[in-house]
Design an enzyme around this catalytic site. Structure first.
Site, short mmCIF file in Angstrom:
data_model
loop_
_atom_site.label_atom_id
_atom_site.label_comp_id
_atom_site.label_asym_id
_atom_site.label_seq_id
_atom_site.Cartn_x
_atom_site.Cartn_y
_atom_site.Cartn_z
N GLU A 198 15.37 18.34 8.28
CA GLU A 198 14.98 17.25 7.39
C GLU A 198 15.68 15.96 7.80
O GLU A 198 16.84 15.74 7.44
CB GLU A 198 15.37 17.57 5.94
CG GLU A 198 14.71 18.83 5.41
CD GLU A 198 14.63 18.80 3.88
OE1 GLU A 198 13.50 18.77 3.37
OE2 GLU A 198 15.67 18.77 3.22
N GLY B 8 11.96 11.43 0.85
CA GLY B 8 11.63 10.61 -0.32
C GLY B 8 11.32 9.16 0.01
O GLY B 8 11.26 8.32 -0.88
N LYS C 216 13.69 19.59 -7.03
CA LYS C 216 14.86 18.74 -7.31
C LYS C 216 15.12 18.67 -8.82
O LYS C 216 14.88 19.64 -9.52
CB LYS C 216 14.68 17.36 -6.67
CG LYS C 216 14.34 17.48 -5.17
CD LYS C 216 14.46 16.21 -4.40
CE LYS C 216 14.10 16.46 -2.95
NZ LYS C 216 14.24 15.29 -2.10
N ASN D 262 10.56 22.03 -3.20
CA ASN D 262 11.88 21.72 -3.77
C ASN D 262 11.65 20.72 -4.91
O ASN D 262 11.40 19.55 -4.67
CB ASN D 262 12.75 21.10 -2.66
CG ASN D 262 14.09 20.60 -3.17
OD1 ASN D 262 14.47 20.87 -4.32
ND2 ASN D 262 14.81 19.89 -2.33
N SER E 113 9.06 13.66 3.43
CA SER E 113 7.78 13.00 3.18
C SER E 113 6.58 13.75 3.78
O SER E 113 5.62 13.13 4.25
CB SER E 113 7.80 11.55 3.67
OG SER E 113 8.80 10.83 2.95
N GLU F 5 20.99 15.77 0.16
CA GLU F 5 21.43 15.16 -1.11
C GLU F 5 22.73 15.81 -1.59
O GLU F 5 23.59 15.16 -2.15
CB GLU F 5 20.32 15.27 -2.16
CG GLU F 5 19.18 14.29 -1.85
CD GLU F 5 17.80 14.71 -2.34
OE1 GLU F 5 17.70 15.61 -3.19
OE2 GLU F 5 16.81 14.13 -1.85
N HIS G 187 21.26 20.92 1.53
CA HIS G 187 20.33 19.80 1.45
C HIS G 187 21.11 18.50 1.61
O HIS G 187 22.24 18.38 1.13
CB HIS G 187 19.59 19.83 0.10
CG HIS G 187 18.45 18.86 0.07
ND1 HIS G 187 18.65 17.51 -0.12
CD2 HIS G 187 17.12 19.03 0.25
CE1 HIS G 187 17.47 16.90 -0.07
NE2 HIS G 187 16.53 17.80 0.16
P1 PGA Z 1 10.38 14.71 0.14
O1 PGA Z 1 11.69 15.61 0.04
O2 PGA Z 1 9.25 15.62 0.51
O3 PGA Z 1 10.22 14.12 -1.24
O4 PGA Z 1 10.63 13.68 1.18
C1 PGA Z 1 11.92 16.66 0.94
C2 PGA Z 1 13.22 17.34 0.62
O5 PGA Z 1 14.17 16.66 0.22
O6 PGA Z 1 13.34 18.59 0.73
#
Ligand code: PGA
Length: 254
Positions: free
Chosen positions: A171, A177, A11, A9, A217, A101, A99
């Protein structure tokens, strides 16, 4: 046997040049057996504006071109939106839906997510449906209930036939992140829980066949341990998917 999947992803990162170069680098270094989208699925989700350029630059039979989002309506006067049909038309096979976010910053409710999931399915693509708790919910031991609600109110409303095309990503929001990944035990516990809920709702065969990815992460150093869990079928990777070398290491962690 259920499919192993590693999805990147990206982003709101990369530009056309660096996105195309990242995609080319990944595809040209994928071992042949990983290029079969029917077995191990490697997916990349560039930003909307890069999807077409990536689709032109790499063989999208070898990698599952994925979008990060889509509109909740099929077409029409929705300024600024991109429909599922448009994504299908440029070669996408999957769309990330729900997601954290998008839930947190764009107020995407379960009702909206259900509409998006339906449109993705109607256009012959697979939703990668994200679920997961925030830290306060885990600390209060509410995480099982939170995840159950997210599933109940969106993908558990689907028919058996539709659910057969769902990919789930667990997740934990506190791990996204942050550099704080769930432990092997925490990931396995929730993945097994999600699978048990699927079994209850759709039966054992369905539960055995659905891929459940871990996200938060996940990186080249911890992917092997996370993927070693029997109910973890791969990962949804954010930060570590932006470097071809790291992403390839994660893909090779099964
Ligand atoms: P990350 O993000 O690997 O940077 O923690 C995962 C995600 O949001 O899909």
């Amino acid at each position: 046997m259920r499919k192993k999947i590693v999805a990147g992803n990206w982003k709101m990162n990369t530009d056309i040049e660096s996105g195309v170069s990242l995609a080319k680098n990944i595809v040209s270094n994928l071992a042949n057996e990983l290029c079969d989208c029917e077995k191990i699925g490697v997916a990349i989700a560039p930003p909307f504006t890069q999807l077409y350029a990536v689709a032109q630059a790499v063989d999208i039979e070898k990698i599952c071109l994925t979008a990060q989002n889509c509109a909740a309506e099929a077409k029409g006067a929705y300024t600024g939106e991109v429909s599922a049909q448009m994504l299908k038309a440029i070669g996408c096979r999957a769309v990330i839906i729900g997601h954290s976010e998008r839930r947190a910053y764009y107020n995407e409710t379960n009702e909206i997510l259900f509409k998006k999931v339906k449109l993705v399915l109607e256009n012959g693509m697979k939703p990668i449906f994200c679920c997961g708790e925030i830290l306060a919910e885990r600390n209060e031991n509410k995480h099982f209930q939170v995840i159950k609600n997210q599933l109940d109110e969106v993908i558990f409303k689907l028919s058996y036939e539709d659910f057969n095309n769902i990919i789930i990503a667990y997740e934990p929001v506190w791990a996204i992140g942050t550099g704080l990944n769930a432990t092997q035990e925490q990931a396995q516990e929730i993945h097994a829980y999600i699978r048990s809920l699927i079994a209850e709702k759709y039966g054992n065969e369905m539960a055995e066949n659905r891929s459940i990815l871990y996200g938060g992460s996940c990186n080249a150093a911890n992917a092997k341990d996370l993927f070693a869990n029997k109910d973890v079928d791969g990962g949804l990777i954010g930060g570590a998917s932006l470097k071809a070398e790291d992403f390839l290491k994660i893909i090779n962690s099964f």
